[in-house]
Scaffold this motif. Structure first.
Motif, PDB file in Angstrom:
ATOM      1  N   LEU A  87       0.790  -1.057   0.031  1.00  0.00           N
ATOM      2  CA  LEU A  87       0.069   0.055   0.068  1.00  0.00           C
ATOM      3  C   LEU A  87       1.010   1.237   0.023  1.00  0.00           C
ATOM      4  O   LEU A  87       0.770   2.242  -0.703  1.00  0.00           O
ATOM      5  CB  LEU A  87      -0.730   0.147   1.082  1.00  0.00           C
ATOM      6  CG  LEU A  87      -1.952   1.197   1.448  1.00  0.00           C
ATOM      7  CD1 LEU A  87      -2.633   1.277   0.082  1.00  0.00           C
ATOM      8  CD2 LEU A  87      -2.684   0.934   2.608  1.00  0.00           C
ATOM      9  N   GLY A  88       1.916   1.312   0.852  1.00  0.00           N
ATOM     10  CA  GLY A  88       2.954   2.283   0.765  1.00  0.00           C
ATOM     11  C   GLY A  88       3.437   2.647  -0.624  1.00  0.00           C
ATOM     12  O   GLY A  88       3.666   3.890  -1.110  1.00  0.00           O
ATOM     13  N   LYS A  89       3.843   1.611  -1.483  1.00  0.00           N
ATOM     14  CA  LYS A  89       4.372   1.643  -2.916  1.00  0.00           C
ATOM     15  C   LYS A  89       3.196   2.476  -3.513  1.00  0.00           C
ATOM     16  O   LYS A  89       3.522   3.404  -4.546  1.00  0.00           O
ATOM     17  CB  LYS A  89       4.685   0.410  -3.321  1.00  0.00           C
ATOM     18  CG  LYS A  89       6.051  -0.088  -2.597  1.00  0.00           C
ATOM     19  CD  LYS A  89       6.031  -1.809  -3.320  1.00  0.00           C
ATOM     20  CE  LYS A  89       7.330  -2.256  -2.501  1.00  0.00           C
ATOM     21  NZ  LYS A  89       7.426  -3.670  -3.158  1.00  0.00           N
ATOM     22  N   VAL A  90       2.152   1.874  -3.495  1.00  0.00           N
ATOM     23  CA  VAL A  90       0.973   2.405  -4.499  1.00  0.00           C
ATOM     24  C   VAL A  90       0.718   3.952  -4.090  1.00  0.00           C
ATOM     25  O   VAL A  90       0.608   4.774  -5.059  1.00  0.00           O
ATOM     26  CB  VAL A  90      -0.481   1.680  -4.371  1.00  0.00           C
ATOM     27  CG1 VAL A  90      -1.581   2.326  -4.964  1.00  0.00           C
ATOM     28  CG2 VAL A  90      -0.160   0.269  -4.896  1.00  0.00           C
ATOM     29  N   ALA A  91       0.602   4.084  -2.824  1.00  0.00           N
ATOM     30  CA  ALA A  91       0.383   5.778  -2.289  1.00  0.00           C
ATOM     31  C   ALA A  91       1.595   6.555  -2.864  1.00  0.00           C
ATOM     32  O   ALA A  91       1.370   7.595  -3.205  1.00  0.00           O
ATOM     33  CB  ALA A  91       0.466   5.821  -0.691  1.00  0.00           C
ATOM     34  N   ALA A  92       2.785   5.933  -2.790  1.00  0.00           N
ATOM     35  CA  ALA A  92       3.965   7.068  -2.985  1.00  0.00           C
ATOM     36  C   ALA A  92       3.979   7.026  -4.468  1.00  0.00           C
ATOM     37  O   ALA A  92       4.186   8.018  -5.018  1.00  0.00           O
ATOM     38  CB  ALA A  92       5.340   6.011  -2.758  1.00  0.00           C
ATOM     39  N   ALA A  93       3.586   6.081  -5.347  1.00  0.00           N
ATOM     40  CA  ALA A  93       3.597   6.405  -6.833  1.00  0.00           C
ATOM     41  C   ALA A  93       2.600   7.332  -7.184  1.00  0.00           C
ATOM     42  O   ALA A  93       2.822   7.790  -8.328  1.00  0.00           O
ATOM     43  CB  ALA A  93       3.420   4.968  -7.567  1.00  0.00           C
ATOM     44  N   SER A  94       1.609   7.466  -6.228  1.00  0.00           N
ATOM     45  CA  SER A  94       0.578   8.472  -6.626  1.00  0.00           C
ATOM     46  C   SER A  94       0.608   9.751  -6.149  1.00  0.00           C
ATOM     47  O   SER A  94       0.189  10.765  -6.257  1.00  0.00           O
ATOM     48  CB  SER A  94      -0.923   7.777  -6.245  1.00  0.00           C
ATOM     49  OG  SER A  94      -1.137   6.690  -6.869  1.00  0.00           O
ATOM     50  N   HIS A  95       1.724   9.550  -5.160  1.00  0.00           N
ATOM     51  CA  HIS A  95       2.152  10.904  -4.420  1.00  0.00           C
ATOM     52  C   HIS A  95       0.907  11.376  -3.460  1.00  0.00           C
ATOM     53  O   HIS A  95       0.431  12.645  -3.382  1.00  0.00           O
ATOM     54  CB  HIS A  95       2.603  12.099  -5.187  1.00  0.00           C
ATOM     55  CG  HIS A  95       3.933  11.940  -5.956  1.00  0.00           C
ATOM     56  ND1 HIS A  95       4.914  11.721  -5.468  1.00  0.00           N
ATOM     57  CD2 HIS A  95       3.998  11.465  -7.387  1.00  0.00           C
ATOM     58  CE1 HIS A  95       5.874  11.371  -6.049  1.00  0.00           C
ATOM     59  NE2 HIS A  95       5.369  11.103  -7.354  1.00  0.00           N
ATOM     60  N   SER A  96      -0.013  10.292  -3.122  1.00  0.00           N
ATOM     61  CA  SER A  96      -1.171  10.685  -2.403  1.00  0.00           C
ATOM     62  C   SER A  96      -1.126  10.019  -1.063  1.00  0.00           C
ATOM     63  O   SER A  96      -0.865   8.656  -0.828  1.00  0.00           O
ATOM     64  CB  SER A  96      -2.512  10.080  -3.097  1.00  0.00           C
ATOM     65  OG  SER A  96      -2.234  10.618  -4.220  1.00  0.00           O
TER      66      SER A  96
END
Length: 167
Positions: A87-96
């Protein structure tokens, strides 16, 4: 209840048959601080109905749904390190940034971390710059059994205190 008490209106399972969107709107208008759903799809349905309240996904969110968690600004419940990292990776990729709730097993034995692992899990979440630890939560197993519920409350209180100290 005390005036500072905050309410999460649980509207999962179509608001227990009463209408997901209708009950969510009514609860939000009546002062609920947050809405609780069982699945990411229920959270999406509320967002598509233009409901802007904070939405807690109380059930398991599949890794394939993490992009929806981010896109629809949902707050998932987390309880294993692999999901926190992904989840941290997905959030980071979205900058959200994503607010997460840490599920603590106080006796239901279905989902949640062992209370003894609280510090390790808080540290894991803190390592993910786009994850924000919002709260801890649990699920009471036998509400009819007062003595067992009291023990679960004590376990949860101790875990939340440990979470505060670790954060």
């Amino acid at each position: 209840i005390e005036p500072e008490t905050k309410i999460i209106a649980v509207v999962k399972a179509n608001a227990y048959g009463h209408g997901l969107v209708e009950v969510a709107r009514t609860a939000w208008a009546a002062g609920a601080e947050m809405l609780g759903v069982g699945t990411v799809d229920e959270g999406i349905a509320l967002r598509q109905a233009k409901i802007r309240a904070p939405i807690l996904v109380m059930g398991y969110a599949e890794p394939s749904d993490y992009h929806n968690v981010v896109e629809y600004m949902l707050q998932p419940t987390v309880f294993n390190k692999e999901e926190i990292i992904e989840l941290g990776k997905v959030a980071a990729a979205s900058h959200s940034p994503v607010r997460v709730h840490l599920k603590i097993d106080t006796g239901m034995h279905r989902l949640g971390i062992n209370p003894d692992e609280i510090v390790a899990f808080v540290e894991c979440i803190k390592k993910e710059p786009y994850l924000l630890l919002e709260a801890g939560c649990s699920h009471f197993a036998e509400v009819e059994n007062h003595a067992y519920s009291v023990e679960q409350i004590k376990t949860l209180q101790a875990a939340l205190f440990g979470m505060q100290r670790a954060d």
